[in-house]
Scaffold this motif. Structure first.
Motif, PDB file in Angstrom:
ATOM      1  N   GLN A 282      43.816  50.190  42.539  1.00  0.00           N
ATOM      2  CA  GLN A 282      44.062  49.883  41.151  1.00  0.00           C
ATOM      3  C   GLN A 282      44.774  50.947  40.696  1.00  0.00           C
ATOM      4  OE1 GLN A 282      42.565  47.730  39.063  1.00  0.00           O
ATOM      5  NE2 GLN A 282      43.059  48.628  37.188  1.00  0.00           N
TER       6      GLN A 282
ATOM      7  N   ARG B 164      39.711  41.790  36.089  1.00  0.00           N
ATOM      8  CA  ARG B 164      39.171  42.072  37.485  1.00  0.00           C
ATOM      9  C   ARG B 164      37.859  41.166  37.464  1.00  0.00           C
ATOM     10  NH1 ARG B 164      36.440  47.976  38.558  1.00  0.00           N
ATOM     11  NH2 ARG B 164      36.386  47.919  40.946  1.00  0.00           N
TER      12      ARG B 164
ATOM     13  N   SER C  63      43.527  44.770  33.999  1.00  0.00           N
ATOM     14  CA  SER C  63      42.428  45.173  32.692  1.00  0.00           C
ATOM     15  C   SER C  63      41.030  44.724  33.481  1.00  0.00           C
ATOM     16  CB  SER C  63      42.576  44.163  31.723  1.00  0.00           C
ATOM     17  OG  SER C  63      42.617  42.594  32.083  1.00  0.00           O
ATOM     18  N   GLN C  64      40.031  45.038  32.827  1.00  0.00           N
ATOM     19  CA  GLN C  64      38.502  45.071  33.309  1.00  0.00           C
ATOM     20  C   GLN C  64      38.195  43.245  33.236  1.00  0.00           C
ATOM     21  OE1 GLN C  64      36.586  46.412  34.830  1.00  0.00           O
ATOM     22  NE2 GLN C  64      34.607  45.286  34.719  1.00  0.00           N
TER      23      GLN C  64
END
Length: 450
Positions: free
Chosen positions: A327, A26, A22-23
């Motif tokens: 990713q 990250r 997920s962002q």
């Protein structure tokens, strides 16, 4: 996410893999690396200890202004500078001066992505180990389950289902070993600055890099050049090699679950619908999800091969490709291993249909055995020619193979009717299939996968 999904993926527990993609994960990984960097620099006397601790304390995604980060991203157009700015604001004024000291963007981002990949790998290997357990149980239970071995799509020699599974196990064990051996090259920390030679930090910078690696449980790059891309490509390649075995399993299930074979099938859950127009359809959903995501994963590696040789000490086009491709490769392999574990745990084996199919040629599948029994009498070439003629006569004239054999003078001279029946029985010609299936299952247990 760019992996290929279907409705089935929503019912499989991912054990936390998707959260790492997920962002938020990250951003947190960037902050984790910044925290480790500050603490390592304080350890080496490069920045004040109080400043390092303040930076580390504020390197939590909950403590930075994500909305401001997004606004700055739109304004500045740089993927990482906004993170630095909001982290500086989160720290006290004096400590903020030392944020991101002596390093460059890719040092943090690449290290952070590989830090996530390292955590992801732990979960990934958990799925692979569980799949190996499933397969070992299957190989043991079906070590003597007779079926047709096929080469080029045609019947070749009799084998057992356990032997087929043993081939998959052997490949998966090799894939695990390959990935573990590569960890020291792949999961690395890069803190060498703009071109990797520690211009801003000198010999102390090397010690800082080693300390960051130790904090994160990673390895320190010998030469932290931003031009070194083969190690990340090795990681994607290893994921592809792992995927090929799962892909192979899925292809086998996909094809042999068809009505014409009927040898295996995916477990059926009442209420599952296969088609919006054909009410009878029960599709191999797990298998087709593995196949699609594996094919997608292979395409990721290709673009890495093209961009890896880009020149000079750094190149943004290469970095953008690798950032996206690592990713995407993790997204695809997550979908693959989730399905593979369930598929191997729930697969239905149809022993009766396997037995029926191996007998479809009425003994032709045992032609090698007949030939080998004639070698002592005729020699290899002559024995092959003799059995070939008999097999072709049975095939093209529609005469049962046993009848053809009984009317051949050479066969009658050397074998009785009961011996001919034994020669034609596929169950009497499986080589070491059962032994290899059991041995391979034991290898899994011996490697502490069971």
């Amino acid at each position: 996410m760019r992996a290929l999904y279907d409705s089935k993926s929503k019912t499989i527990h991912d054990r936390g893999m998707k959260a790492l993609l997920s962002q938020q994960a990250r951003v947190q990984s960037w902050l984790d690396v910044e925290a480790a960097l500050a603490l390592a620099q304080a350890e080496q006397g490069m920045i004040p200890e109080d400043a390092a601790q303040n930076i580390a304390d504020n390197c939590q995604v909950e403590k930075i202004d994500l909305d401001e980060m997004e606004r700055l991203l739109r304004e500045i157009g740089h993927g990482f500078v906004p993170v630095i700015k909001v982290l500086v604001k989160a720290c006290d004024a004096e400590s903020g001066k030392y944020v991101h000291y002596g390093v460059t963007t890719q040092n943090i981002q690449q290290t952070a992505q590989l830090y996530l990949a390292k955590q992801f790998n732990v979960l990934l290997h958990g799925f692979v180990s569980d799949t190996l357990r499933n397969l070992a149980t299957m190989a043991q239970e079906h070590q003597s389950t007779l079926m047709a071995g096929r080469t080029h799509g045609k019947h070749a020699l009799p084998i057992t289902w356990g032997y087929k599974v043993a081939v998959w196990i052997d490949e998966l064990l090799s894939a695990q070993q390959r990935m573990q051996e590569a960890e020291k090259r792949v999961f690395t920390v890069m803190m060498g600055g703009a071109v990797g030679a520690f211009h801003a930090t000198g010999e102390t910078g090397r010690r800082v890099q080693d300390s960051v690696a130790q904090q994160l449980g990673m390895h320190s790059m010998a030469i932290p050049s931003r031009n070194s891309r083969v190690y990340r490509m090795e990681y994607i390649n290893n994921l592809c090699l792992l995927a090929t075995t799962f892909h192979k399993i899925a292809e086998e299930v996909y094809q042999t679950s068809g009505e014409e074979f009927g040898e295996v099938s995916e477990a059926f859950t009442k209420g599952t619908v296969g088609s919006s127009t054909m009410p009878q359809k029960v599709n191999p959903k797990l298998a087709k999800g593995i196949i699609a995501n594996a094919q997608k994963l292979y395409s990721v590696l290709t673009s890495c091969l093209y961009v890896s040789p880009r020149p000079f000490e750094a190149d943004s086009s290469a970095y953008f490709i690798f950032d996206a491709n690592i990713q995407e490769s993790m997204e695809c392999i997550a979908e693959i291993v989730m399905r593979a574990e369930e598929l191997t745990r729930t697969l239905v084996i149809n022993r009766e249909r396997m037995l029926h199919n191996v007998q479809l040629t009425h003994g032709l599948i045992n032609s090698e055995k007949i030939m080998m029994h004639l070698v002592a009498k005729l020699g290899k070439d002559a024995a092959h020619e003799r059995v070939y003629q008999l097999a072709m006569r049975s095939t093209h004239e529609g005469i049962p193979y046993a009848e053809v054999l009984r009317h051949d003078p050479v066969i009658r001279q050397n074998f009785s009717d009961s011996e001919i029946d034994a020669l034609l029985d596929p169950a009497h010609y499986i080589g070491l299939c059962a032994e290899m299936a059991q041995e391979t299952a034991n290898r899994v247990m011996g490697n502490n996968h069971g």
